[in-house]
Design a protein around this motif. Structure first.
Motif, PDB file in Angstrom:
ATOM      1  N   ARG A 106      29.473   6.657 -16.479  1.00  0.00           N
ATOM      2  CA  ARG A 106      29.697   6.122 -17.761  1.00  0.00           C
ATOM      3  C   ARG A 106      31.057   6.387 -18.293  1.00  0.00           C
ATOM      4  O   ARG A 106      31.686   7.373 -18.154  1.00  0.00           O
ATOM      5  CB  ARG A 106      28.578   6.409 -18.757  1.00  0.00           C
ATOM      6  N   GLU A 107      31.474   5.338 -19.079  1.00  0.00           N
ATOM      7  CA  GLU A 107      32.965   5.432 -19.577  1.00  0.00           C
ATOM      8  C   GLU A 107      32.502   5.199 -21.165  1.00  0.00           C
ATOM      9  O   GLU A 107      31.752   4.739 -21.833  1.00  0.00           O
ATOM     10  CB  GLU A 107      33.693   4.365 -19.331  1.00  0.00           C
ATOM     11  N   TYR A 108      33.527   6.063 -22.049  1.00  0.00           N
ATOM     12  CA  TYR A 108      33.555   5.801 -23.449  1.00  0.00           C
ATOM     13  C   TYR A 108      34.198   4.289 -23.838  1.00  0.00           C
ATOM     14  O   TYR A 108      35.530   4.296 -23.681  1.00  0.00           O
ATOM     15  CB  TYR A 108      34.255   7.022 -24.076  1.00  0.00           C
ATOM     16  N   LYS A 109      33.145   3.804 -24.350  1.00  0.00           N
ATOM     17  CA  LYS A 109      33.819   2.144 -24.654  1.00  0.00           C
ATOM     18  C   LYS A 109      33.443   2.159 -26.191  1.00  0.00           C
ATOM     19  O   LYS A 109      32.248   2.087 -26.662  1.00  0.00           O
ATOM     20  CB  LYS A 109      32.893   1.212 -23.986  1.00  0.00           C
ATOM     21  N   LYS A 110      34.631   1.861 -26.859  1.00  0.00           N
ATOM     22  CA  LYS A 110      34.663   1.785 -28.354  1.00  0.00           C
ATOM     23  C   LYS A 110      33.653   0.840 -28.709  1.00  0.00           C
ATOM     24  O   LYS A 110      33.691  -0.340 -28.180  1.00  0.00           O
ATOM     25  CB  LYS A 110      36.039   1.834 -28.866  1.00  0.00           C
ATOM     26  N   ALA A 111      32.682   0.887 -29.913  1.00  0.00           N
ATOM     27  CA  ALA A 111      31.648  -0.077 -30.054  1.00  0.00           C
ATOM     28  C   ALA A 111      31.666  -0.100 -31.628  1.00  0.00           C
ATOM     29  O   ALA A 111      32.339   0.634 -32.356  1.00  0.00           O
ATOM     30  CB  ALA A 111      30.430   0.338 -29.630  1.00  0.00           C
ATOM     31  N   ASP A 133      21.429  18.594 -13.514  1.00  0.00           N
ATOM     32  CA  ASP A 133      22.139  17.941 -12.388  1.00  0.00           C
ATOM     33  C   ASP A 133      22.117  16.294 -12.278  1.00  0.00           C
ATOM     34  O   ASP A 133      23.067  15.544 -12.275  1.00  0.00           O
ATOM     35  CB  ASP A 133      21.760  18.226 -10.960  1.00  0.00           C
ATOM     36  N   TYR A 134      20.888  15.788 -12.719  1.00  0.00           N
ATOM     37  CA  TYR A 134      20.797  14.544 -12.832  1.00  0.00           C
ATOM     38  C   TYR A 134      21.675  13.766 -13.877  1.00  0.00           C
ATOM     39  O   TYR A 134      22.254  12.690 -13.846  1.00  0.00           O
ATOM     40  CB  TYR A 134      19.545  14.138 -13.020  1.00  0.00           C
ATOM     41  N   TRP A 135      21.543  14.534 -15.113  1.00  0.00           N
ATOM     42  CA  TRP A 135      22.426  13.957 -16.320  1.00  0.00           C
ATOM     43  C   TRP A 135      23.959  14.054 -15.889  1.00  0.00           C
ATOM     44  O   TRP A 135      24.598  13.031 -16.490  1.00  0.00           O
ATOM     45  CB  TRP A 135      22.135  15.016 -17.539  1.00  0.00           C
ATOM     46  N   LEU A 136      24.274  15.208 -15.286  1.00  0.00           N
ATOM     47  CA  LEU A 136      25.806  15.241 -15.167  1.00  0.00           C
ATOM     48  C   LEU A 136      26.113  14.259 -13.950  1.00  0.00           C
ATOM     49  O   LEU A 136      27.260  13.497 -14.162  1.00  0.00           O
ATOM     50  CB  LEU A 136      26.028  16.553 -14.315  1.00  0.00           C
ATOM     51  N   GLU A 137      25.635  13.791 -13.204  1.00  0.00           N
ATOM     52  CA  GLU A 137      25.643  12.655 -11.980  1.00  0.00           C
ATOM     53  C   GLU A 137      25.708  11.417 -12.609  1.00  0.00           C
ATOM     54  O   GLU A 137      26.536  10.471 -12.581  1.00  0.00           O
ATOM     55  CB  GLU A 137      24.834  12.742 -11.051  1.00  0.00           C
ATOM     56  N   LYS A 138      24.950  11.220 -13.815  1.00  0.00           N
ATOM     57  CA  LYS A 138      24.703   9.977 -14.478  1.00  0.00           C
ATOM     58  C   LYS A 138      25.985   9.749 -15.385  1.00  0.00           C
ATOM     59  O   LYS A 138      26.417   8.646 -15.465  1.00  0.00           O
ATOM     60  CB  LYS A 138      23.328   9.786 -15.312  1.00  0.00           C
ATOM     61  N   ASN A 185      28.102  10.862 -28.257  1.00  0.00           N
ATOM     62  CA  ASN A 185      29.158  10.620 -27.564  1.00  0.00           C
ATOM     63  C   ASN A 185      29.475   8.903 -27.160  1.00  0.00           C
ATOM     64  O   ASN A 185      30.447   8.250 -27.632  1.00  0.00           O
ATOM     65  CB  ASN A 185      29.011  11.259 -26.265  1.00  0.00           C
ATOM     66  N   TYR A 186      28.301   8.203 -26.644  1.00  0.00           N
ATOM     67  CA  TYR A 186      28.367   6.689 -26.561  1.00  0.00           C
ATOM     68  C   TYR A 186      28.034   6.064 -27.842  1.00  0.00           C
ATOM     69  O   TYR A 186      28.782   4.832 -27.809  1.00  0.00           O
ATOM     70  CB  TYR A 186      27.459   6.532 -25.165  1.00  0.00           C
ATOM     71  N   ARG A 187      27.154   6.342 -28.673  1.00  0.00           N
ATOM     72  CA  ARG A 187      26.761   5.156 -29.525  1.00  0.00           C
ATOM     73  C   ARG A 187      27.499   5.468 -30.854  1.00  0.00           C
ATOM     74  O   ARG A 187      27.922   4.574 -31.375  1.00  0.00           O
ATOM     75  CB  ARG A 187      25.116   5.413 -29.945  1.00  0.00           C
ATOM     76  N   TYR A 188      27.732   6.858 -31.299  1.00  0.00           N
ATOM     77  CA  TYR A 188      28.682   7.071 -32.561  1.00  0.00           C
ATOM     78  C   TYR A 188      30.000   7.601 -32.290  1.00  0.00           C
ATOM     79  O   TYR A 188      30.827   7.699 -33.102  1.00  0.00           O
ATOM     80  CB  TYR A 188      27.848   8.089 -33.174  1.00  0.00           C
TER      81      TYR A 188
END
Length: 424
Positions: A328-333, A319-324, A219-222
């Protein structure tokens, strides 16, 4: 081995001509009668398929319980081929291994358009070539190219050394025209995390943590949304690491994703299914699946399921993963994957007909689909897709001395994929 319900599956590809001479015409807009007619035709094919010669291209009948007539005439041949692309049209920014179709040995038919194959590997220092086993995904219909184009492009661009992604292997070319007809990915034996394996080996909390890690990377890196997170798309490799595969529903974030197939939602349902073996939530349309409602329920472990930690430990990590993820936002890289759109159809010679129906010549036209009977008339080369029936494959392998190899490779595979389409 592919299930009997999928044995005659061909998608929208034309591979056979049926003529059902029903005395009562069926209106074009009567979907119910059309569906019933298709079932009658399939029942006839299922009844006679094992007795037909390989050159039969058409069946005609008037009574569902009566006799049939067959045709081997090329005029009745409705077989079509996609006008596949050249390897250069993939525009991959790096070299990629290619394999000719005739170099593949089919070991098993896993599901529609997915085979387990082997091919001669690279010779070692001692001069011995070790065969490579791989999963071959292919298309023999044009709309299959639309679906497989982004999967090939995406998977080929993902890093081969990622510890939690099944590696892309090679592009497969037809051995007649050198066109791209599919691709292979690395074969990892041992089966998936689908139902059967959940009761055989303990599901580890570490595997679930690895799933969360690889989903975040996608999701975030690729910049990729997998959109089909499920136990059937997760395998455990020889180093006891979880790996994900099956990118045929995947898309680029902020480009062509379906919010109803969000990976966050997929992770929740996947863990729930592994723990409870309850898959009824997958039986309804994605838009009607509520992950939030599921989180409010207490999850009861199925008595046959084995876990290396208590259910509440899995839920705590989830639950910890969902809260984290909420922070976070999807930022194009620069690391987000990009690939070209599928090119327009290639030019191919087409027959030109006069007013009286006779052939008057040929003309180069863009063609997405090629009809075999026209290719024969034009003297054009084409690849034969015909192969032994699935129930005869074992005999073919036995003659080649490969039956034992296929047995070892496919036992776990077939157990985990025989219901692979159940939760689509």
């Amino acid at each position: 081995m592919i299930g009997p319900e999928d044995r005659l599956w061909a998608g929208s590809a034309k591979t056979f001509l049926f003529t059902y001479c029903n005395a009562v015409p069926i209106p074009d807009d009567d979907d119910e009668k059309i569906d019933a007619t298709e079932e009658i035709c399939l029942a006839q094919l299922q009844k006679h398929i094992d007795d037909l010669d390989k050159d039969v291209v058409a069946i005609r009948f008037s009574d569902p319980d009566g006799p049939i007539t067959i045709s081997t005439s090329r005029d009745d041949d409705e077989t079509v081929y996609p006008n596949c692309y050249l390897p250069s049209q993939l525009h991959l920014p790096f070299p990629v291994k290619t394999i000719r179709f005739d170099c593949l040995t089919e070991l098993d038919r896993i599901s529609p358009q997915v085979d387990l194959v082997s091919y001669a590997g690279i010779r070692t220092a001692g001069g011995v070539a070790v065969d490579t086993k791989a999963v071959f995904k292919y298309w023999f219909m044009f709309n299959g190219m639309y679906r497989n184009w982004p999967e090939l492009q995406l998977w080929a661009r993902l890093p081969r050394d990622h510890p939690h992604i099944v590696p892309f292997d090679a592009i497969v070319l037809d051995h007649v025209r050198g066109r791209v007809i599919g691709f292979t990915n690395a074969y990892i034996p041992g089966g998936t995390l689908f139902h059967s394996n959940a009761t055989v080996r303990p599901s580890r909390l570490a595997w679930f943590q690895q799933l969360l890690s690889v989903v975040d990377d996608l999701n975030y890196r690729y910049g990729i949304m997998h959109q089909d997170i499920a136990a059937r798309n997760l395998v455990i490799d020889e180093k006891d690491n979880l790996r994900i595969f099956g990118f045929d529903f995947s898309g680029r974030i902020n480009h062509n994703c379906n919010p109803d197939r969000d990976d966050r939602k997929g992770v929740i349902f996947t863990l729930y299914e592994i723990i409870t073996l309850d898959g009824h939530y997958r039986q309804v349309p994605h838009a009607e699946q509520s992950a939030e409602a599921l989180l409010l329920h207490q999850w009861e472990k199925h008595p046959d399921v084995k876990l290396d930690s208590e259910v509440h430990e899995f839920r705590k990590v989830l639950d910890y993963w969902l809260e984290k993820r909420k922070t976070r936002e999807y930022k194009k890289a620069d690391t987000w994957l990009q690939w070209p759109l599928m090119p327009p159809p290639l030019l191919r010679p087409e027959l030109v007909y006069g007013l009286d129906g006779s052939v008057t010549g040929t003309e180069m036209r863009p063609a997405a689909v090629l009809m075999r009977r026209n290719l024969i008339k034009l003297g054009e080369l084409y690849m034969n897709w015909e192969r032994p029936a699935s129930y005869r494959l074992r005999d073919v392998l036995k003659k080649q001395g490969l039956e034992k190899e296929a047995d070892v490779s496919t036992t776990a595979t077939t157990q985990s994929v025989e219901k692979a389409h159940e939760f689509y």
